[in-house]
Design a protein around this motif. Structure first.
Motif, mmCIF file in Angstrom:
data_model
loop_
_atom_site.group_PDB
_atom_site.id
_atom_site.type_symbol
_atom_site.label_atom_id
_atom_site.label_comp_id
_atom_site.label_asym_id
_atom_site.label_seq_id
_atom_site.Cartn_x
_atom_site.Cartn_y
_atom_site.Cartn_z
ATOM 1 N N LYS A 1 0.835 -1.210 0.000
ATOM 2 C CA LYS A 1 0.000 0.000 0.000
ATOM 3 C C LYS A 1 0.870 1.261 0.000
ATOM 4 O O LYS A 1 0.644 2.196 0.758
ATOM 5 N N THR A 2 1.875 1.281 -0.878
ATOM 6 C CA THR A 2 2.802 2.418 -0.977
ATOM 7 C C THR A 2 2.773 3.005 -2.382
ATOM 8 O O THR A 2 3.811 3.254 -2.976
ATOM 9 N N HIS A 3 1.599 3.254 -2.898
ATOM 10 C CA HIS A 3 1.463 3.686 -4.291
ATOM 11 C C HIS A 3 2.144 5.008 -4.596
ATOM 12 O O HIS A 3 2.659 5.200 -5.669
ATOM 13 N N HIS A 4 2.139 5.928 -3.670
ATOM 14 C CA HIS A 4 2.699 7.250 -3.943
ATOM 15 C C HIS A 4 3.841 7.580 -2.985
ATOM 16 O O HIS A 4 4.086 8.733 -2.687
ATOM 17 N N THR A 5 4.541 6.570 -2.516
ATOM 18 C CA THR A 5 5.617 6.774 -1.563
ATOM 19 C C THR A 5 6.942 6.332 -2.162
ATOM 20 O O THR A 5 7.056 5.215 -2.654
ATOM 21 N N ASN A 6 7.921 7.219 -2.119
ATOM 22 C CA ASN A 6 9.259 6.859 -2.597
ATOM 23 C C ASN A 6 10.130 6.330 -1.471
ATOM 24 O O ASN A 6 10.966 5.472 -1.685
ATOM 25 N N ASN A 7 9.945 6.858 -0.272
ATOM 26 C CA ASN A 7 10.754 6.446 0.869
ATOM 27 C C ASN A 7 10.033 5.351 1.636
ATOM 28 O O ASN A 7 8.913 5.535 2.076
ATOM 29 N N LEU A 8 10.709 4.222 1.803
ATOM 30 C CA LEU A 8 10.131 3.106 2.535
ATOM 31 C C LEU A 8 10.798 2.984 3.890
ATOM 32 O O LEU A 8 11.990 3.270 4.040
ATOM 33 N N SER A 9 10.041 2.521 4.869
ATOM 34 C CA SER A 9 10.619 2.265 6.183
ATOM 35 C C SER A 9 11.515 1.025 6.099
ATOM 36 O O SER A 9 11.443 0.251 5.136
ATOM 37 N N VAL A 10 12.321 0.829 7.115
ATOM 38 C CA VAL A 10 13.185 -0.347 7.160
ATOM 39 C C VAL A 10 12.330 -1.616 7.155
ATOM 40 O O VAL A 10 12.659 -2.604 6.497
ATOM 41 N N GLY A 11 11.209 -1.580 7.867
ATOM 42 C CA GLY A 11 10.303 -2.734 7.897
ATOM 43 C C GLY A 11 9.728 -3.051 6.534
ATOM 44 O O GLY A 11 9.637 -4.223 6.144
ATOM 45 N N GLN A 12 9.335 -2.028 5.789
ATOM 46 C CA GLN A 12 8.800 -2.243 4.443
ATOM 47 C C GLN A 12 9.878 -2.795 3.512
ATOM 48 O O GLN A 12 9.610 -3.694 2.717
ATOM 49 N N GLN A 13 11.091 -2.275 3.625
ATOM 50 C CA GLN A 13 12.185 -2.788 2.803
ATOM 51 C C GLN A 13 12.475 -4.251 3.138
ATOM 52 O O GLN A 13 12.712 -5.057 2.242
ATOM 53 N N SER A 14 12.411 -4.589 4.425
ATOM 54 C CA SER A 14 12.635 -5.980 4.836
ATOM 55 C C SER A 14 11.556 -6.902 4.296
ATOM 56 O O SER A 14 11.839 -8.030 3.890
ATOM 57 N N LYS A 15 10.308 -6.424 4.296
ATOM 58 C CA LYS A 15 9.211 -7.220 3.741
ATOM 59 C C LYS A 15 9.465 -7.508 2.268
ATOM 60 O O LYS A 15 9.295 -8.637 1.803
ATOM 61 N N ILE A 16 9.872 -6.487 1.532
ATOM 62 C CA ILE A 16 10.127 -6.654 0.103
ATOM 63 C C ILE A 16 11.287 -7.622 -0.119
ATOM 64 O O ILE A 16 11.192 -8.550 -0.912
ATOM 65 N N LYS A 17 12.371 -7.399 0.603
ATOM 66 C CA LYS A 17 13.581 -8.196 0.383
ATOM 67 C C LYS A 17 13.402 -9.639 0.834
ATOM 68 O O LYS A 17 13.554 -10.567 0.040
ATOM 69 N N MET A 18 13.075 -9.853 2.103
ATOM 70 C CA MET A 18 12.989 -11.219 2.614
ATOM 71 C C MET A 18 11.738 -11.926 2.104
ATOM 72 O O MET A 18 11.807 -13.069 1.681
ATOM 73 N N GLY A 19 10.609 -11.242 2.141
ATOM 74 C CA GLY A 19 9.386 -11.849 1.613
ATOM 75 C C GLY A 19 9.526 -12.175 0.134
ATOM 76 O O GLY A 19 9.101 -13.230 -0.325
ATOM 77 N N GLY A 20 10.164 -11.262 -0.607
ATOM 78 C CA GLY A 20 10.376 -11.483 -2.031
ATOM 79 C C GLY A 20 11.307 -12.645 -2.305
ATOM 80 O O GLY A 20 11.038 -13.488 -3.168
ATOM 81 N N LEU A 21 12.416 -12.719 -1.562
ATOM 82 C CA LEU A 21 13.351 -13.842 -1.749
ATOM 83 C C LEU A 21 12.703 -15.176 -1.378
ATOM 84 O O LEU A 21 12.895 -16.181 -2.068
ATOM 85 N N LEU A 22 11.929 -15.178 -0.289
ATOM 86 C CA LEU A 22 11.244 -16.422 0.092
ATOM 87 C C LEU A 22 10.223 -16.834 -0.961
ATOM 88 O O LEU A 22 10.094 -18.015 -1.285
ATOM 89 N N GLY A 23 9.499 -15.854 -1.506
ATOM 90 C CA GLY A 23 8.544 -16.152 -2.574
ATOM 91 C C GLY A 23 9.249 -16.657 -3.825
ATOM 92 O O GLY A 23 8.786 -17.604 -4.466
#
Length: 135
Positions: free
Chosen positions: A62-84
């Motif tokens: 739910k970050t459609h208009h956000t360029n800066n992500l929190s550390v938690g959001q970046q972790s979700k993308i990185k680890m969740g993405g790698l696991l997927g």
């Protein structure tokens, strides 16, 4: 001879012990520890995989208009993405990545164009991922 180091988008995950990579290296500047990559080609491939995950995860986070992500959001993308991606490649290591370099090589072999990765299959894993599990 000093070995050149390259940027690793997944260094935080490696330093935390969630992932491993055959090309990872630890460095320290003053009291700050950071991770880097010893292989330029692999570093470029991992950067590309991360940017594709980032570009395709706006809906899940739910970050459609956000360029800066929190550390938690970046972790979700990185680890969740790698696991997927690991599941997509048919590898079952639970919630751990044994070697990011092997996984990225497998991904690039399967999907010569990273735009062809079925990102919609990865989004549930990204949105559900929590770095710290509550007891």
């Amino acid at each position: 001879m000093i070995q050149p180091h390259f940027t690793c988008p997944f260094s935080h995950l490696i330093l935390s012990g969630r992932c491993a990579c055959q090309f990872s290296a630890k460095d320290c500047v003053a009291e700050k520890e950071f991770g880097s990559c010893l292989n330029h080609d692999n570093s470029s491939l991992c950067q590309s995989i991360y940017y594709h995950l980032r570009d395709n995860s706006n809906f899940a986070l739910k970050t459609h208009h956000t360029n800066n992500l929190s550390v938690g959001q970046q972790s979700k993308i990185k680890m969740g993405g790698l696991l997927g991606l690991q599941e997509l490649m048919g590898v079952d290591n639970g919630d751990k990545i044994d070697d990011i370099a092997n996984l990225s090589k497998k991904i690039s072999t399967t999907y010569a164009d990273l735009n062809d990765i079925p990102f919609s299959k990865l989004m549930p894993r990204i949105s559900k991922f929590k770095f710290r599990k509550k007891p």
